[in-house]
Design an enzyme around this catalytic site. Structure first.
Site, PDB file in Angstrom:
ATOM      1  N   ASP A   1       0.867  -1.179   0.000  1.00  0.00           N
ATOM      2  CA  ASP A   1       0.000   0.000   0.000  1.00  0.00           C
ATOM      3  C   ASP A   1       0.907   1.233   0.000  1.00  0.00           C
ATOM      4  O   ASP A   1       2.126   1.128   0.087  1.00  0.00           O
ATOM      5  CB  ASP A   1      -0.973  -0.026   1.193  1.00  0.00           C
ATOM      6  CG  ASP A   1      -2.208   0.845   0.890  1.00  0.00           C
ATOM      7  OD1 ASP A   1      -2.133   1.696  -0.022  1.00  0.00           O
ATOM      8  OD2 ASP A   1      -3.253   0.682   1.552  1.00  0.00           O
TER       9      ASP A   1
HETATM   10  C1  BGC Z   1      -4.971   3.319  -0.260  1.00  0.00           C
HETATM   11  C2  BGC Z   1      -5.053   2.370  -1.430  1.00  0.00           C
HETATM   12  C3  BGC Z   1      -4.853   3.136  -2.713  1.00  0.00           C
HETATM   13  C4  BGC Z   1      -3.502   3.853  -2.661  1.00  0.00           C
HETATM   14  C5  BGC Z   1      -3.157   4.634  -3.915  1.00  0.00           C
HETATM   15  C6  BGC Z   1      -3.704   4.150  -0.309  1.00  0.00           C
HETATM   16  O1  BGC Z   1      -3.701   5.086   0.698  1.00  0.00           O
HETATM   17  O2  BGC Z   1      -5.055   2.598   0.948  1.00  0.00           O
HETATM   18  O3  BGC Z   1      -6.294   1.727  -1.429  1.00  0.00           O
HETATM   19  O4  BGC Z   1      -4.941   2.292  -3.824  1.00  0.00           O
HETATM   20  O5  BGC Z   1      -3.540   4.750  -1.561  1.00  0.00           O
HETATM   21  O6  BGC Z   1      -3.962   5.731  -4.080  1.00  0.00           O
END
Ligand code: BGC
Length: 708
Positions: free
Chosen positions: A276
């Site tokens: 993530d």
């Molecule tokens: C989120 C993800 C997301 C990523 C990119 C993160 O903070 O938890 O779900 O895909 O950001 O935007």
């Protein structure tokens, strides 16, 4: 020169040219490295390319890159996230390896001005995987049309508690429903782009997401929090995103048990694991050993640090090769090495796509209450309609975190109603801020629509919802309006279950509209005025009170998740929910009959067939979701009273009957034996329940699984 002679000459020239060019091209083709030859099998291409790469080039495949120009333009990582251009990995010009280009997310493509679908919770309420596959297909197409190739969706985390801020991004409380809907979405997306099942695993608290350690026993993990991820892997998902939280003491991106032992070794996942985005990886060695393949959005631990670790002999090159092969494999599989197919940007948010967004909303809005058949409203019988509540004219499409979509327009309920009723019905609007004004307007109308609920400030990424009921002022508004006009219809907006006990009995009709997307207003209009017969069913039980739910602790550094939540907990404790899991009304009525099992005893290598008839016994066409639940009699371990194991949405004309069939394999009934560390199918009696919700199960039968 006559025409014939001219044609002949042209033909001859072409013929000679071809004669010279064919051997030339075949010579070229034989020189084509295997990895550049699309006719070669993917594994051969990966095997051919890998040894051509230097260590640095390999490691470049394993992390994102924030180009200086983008970073400078954005200023900070937070701004960069808001800028929301696809997140890239580096391009390798020497060998011609294309970059990954990632974009969010679950309700539409986050970059540009793409189609904004209803949130996943509404789409789960359709209980219609075929429709969800179409949604995925459109999002996959739009992903490619904006120039990206990975869509950071679906989110398939299970909702343990409705206060979780990101509930709206996922498909509800049940592993089976989550798995079926998530897999359908993946199949759709992957016609064009890579999908990413996220967040692996146990991610269902926002306020403490960066540090909370979620503890659970192995059986709970395997039976409740992982089955839907396994289904996503079986559906061929290209990538899996590790979660921010810790699971049983290890950060998910460092969690070898999750990433290597279960996901890769046991389930045979062939794709890549991506981290993530913010603070998800803390240490190079822990992450690479655990099985994290790609660090996003930048190479903080996987850039120079990882190279140094390999050079110092702390990380073997086999580990690097495995991670890089996984990424290359998906790049080949999705045709990134070949000239890109034509993706027409003109199709983004086109009529075809936005009509799908409307259709989905129409199938996923849930009719919770309809006393005396007050709905649908007949415009002919109305002179004045009052529309009350500021959400009636607010483009309420959901969270503004990573799942934000910027559609070219949003149809609010008020806009749709005004446009469609213009000239025939007088529409009075009031924001509801002043209660006596709202009351007066309600008195003047033949019927009232009150639109209330939450917005992105109340719940979303990074922040959990604080209340289970509506805001006090909204509850007050409903009570005052309902007193002024008995024909009050309440439309609720929000991302998960809401407790509505204090006012539920005061109004005759209630609709749960979730965050219904850019076409939400039109869909609501069509349901309220009967152009569409509602068929949505709840993907989460609505409790009567907070004590019907498990504890929600979004303050502590450590939380324990036990086996019980949602309808499983309510069944175990004998709680009566406000609206059960799987519940939703229609403007027509259905009857189930003739439940038949192919056998009363099956062996572990056999499949059981279950058939049931469903009839539309009402006056208008509609759709019913036939739900199959299984119970366990005499199990060695404590099991749920019943669990969803199958469902089918059936469309029926008035008076029409259809036969619905299900197939059950014994492994679907297994429990995870912690001592034996494997799934066990018990030779016991299984109870079969069929009906229209988890609490409306009129048909019952049973069968046994027997030894050889
Ligand atoms: C989120 C993800 C997301 C990523 C990119 C993160 O903070 O938890 O779900 O895909 O950001 O935007």
């Amino acid at each position: 020169m006559s025409r014939e002679i001219k044609r002949d000459k042209i033909f001859q020239t072409k013929f000679w040219l071809l004669l010279v060019l064919i051997p030339f091209f075949s010579l070229m083709a034989s020189d084509l490295p295997v990895y550049k030859d699309p006719s070669q099998p993917i594994e051969a291409r990966v095997k051919d390319l890998l040894p051509r790469m230097t260590l640095e080039e390999k490691i470049d495949q394993m992390h994102g890159i924030i180009t200086p120009s983008r970073a400078i333009k954005a200023g900070t990582i937070e701004l960069l996230m808001i800028e929301r251009f696809p997140w890239d990995t580096p391009k390798n010009t020497r060998l011609g390896i294309p970059p990954l280009r990632c974009t969010d997310g679950p309700r539409g493509v986050g970059s540009g001005h793409c189609t904004c679908f209803p949130v996943a919770m509404l789409r789960a309420s359709t209980w219609n995987p075929e429709l969800e596959e179409k949604v995925g297909e459109v999002m996959g197409y739009e992903t490619r049309a904006i120039g990206a190739n990975v869509l950071l969706a679906p989110c398939i985390n299970l909702i343990r508690h409705p206060l979780w801020g990101r509930s709206q991004e996922t498909y509800g409380e049940d592993p089976y429903l989550l798995g079926v809907m998530g897999s359908a979405f993946i199949k759709g997306v992957q016609k064009y782009a890579m999908a990413c099942a996220k967040h692996f695993a146990g991610n269902s608290i926002e306020d403490t997401r960066f540090f909370v350690n979620v503890k659970m026993d192995e059986r709970t993990l395997r039976e409740i929090y992982l089955p839907h991820f396994k289904m996503a892997v079986d559906a061929g998902v290209a990538s899996v995103m590790s979660a921010y939280n810790d699971l049983n003491g290890y950060l998910c991106a460092h969690n070898k048990h999750l990433l290597r032992d279960i996901l890769k070794d046991e389930w045979g996942f062939k794709g890549f694991v991506v981290s993530d985005w913010v603070k998800a990886v803390e240490d190079t060695l822990s992450a690479i050993n655990a099985g994290l393949d790609l660090e996003m959005p930048a190479g903080v631990h996987y850039g120079k640090e990882l190279k140094k670790a390999v050079e110092q002999g702390k990380v073997s090159e086999e580990l690097i090769d495995d991670a890089v092969s996984r990424i290359l494999r998906e790049k080949f599989r999705f045709g990134l090495f070949e000239p890109p197919l034509e993706f027409d940007p003109g199709k983004i948010a086109s009529k075809e796509h936005t009509e799908l967004a409307r259709k989905v909303a129409e199938e996923g809005i849930v009719l919770l209450k309809n006393e005396g058949g007050i709905l649908p409203l007949n415009p002919k019988g109305l002179k004045t309609l009052a529309v009350i509540g500021k959400l009636a004219k607010y483009p309420n499409i959901g969270d503004r975190g990573s799942s934000l979509v910027n559609p070219p327009y949003v149809i609010t309920p008020l806009k749709a109603i005004k446009e469609k009723l213009s000239g025939s019905v007088k529409v009075l609007y009031n924001s509801g801020r002043d209660l006596s004004q709202a009351e007066n307007i309600a008195k003047k109308a033949d019927a009232v629509l009150v639109v209330v609920g939450y917005i992105w400030k109340d719940e979303g990424e990074g922040h959990d919802r604080k209340i289970l009921t509506l805001h006090k002022k909204d509850e007050e508004l409903i009570k005052r309006v309902a007193k002024a006009n008995p024909k009050t219809i309440v439309v609720l907006e929000g991302g998960s279950a809401i407790i509505i006990e204090s006012w539920k009995d005061l109004v005759p009709a209630i609709l749960m509209a979730w965050y219904p997307g850019m076409e939400g207003g039109n869909a609501l209009y069509n349901i309220i005025f009967g152009k569409v017969n509602p068929s949505g069913k709840l993907p989460i039980a609505f409790p009567k009170s907070p004590d019907q739910l498990p504890e929600f602790d979004n303050k502590s550094k450590e939380v324990v998740y036990d086996y019980w939540h949602g309808y499983r907990l309510m069944d175990k404790k004998g709680y009566e929910p406000a609206f059960p899991f799987g519940y939703g009304l229609s403007y027509t009525r259905f009857k189930l009959s003739d439940l038949k099992l192919s056998k009363r005893k099956i062996r572990k290598d056999e499949t059981l067939k279950i058939r049931v008839k469903v009839t539309n016994i009402g006056e208008r066409e509609g759709a019913e979701v036939v739900q199959l639940y299984l119970g366990y009699k005499g199990s060695r371990v404590e099991r749920a009273v019943k669990e969803l194991k199958g469902f089918k949405k059936v469309f029926l004309a008035p008076g029409e009957t259809k036969t619905v069939s299900f197939e059950l394999k014994p492994e679907q009934l297994a429990y995870f034996d912690v001592e034996k560390n494997r799934w066990v199918v018990e030779e016991i009696e299984y109870l079969v329940y069929l009906g229209s919700s988890s609490r409306e199960l009129p048909l019952k039968a049973s069968f046994k699984i027997v030894g050889k």
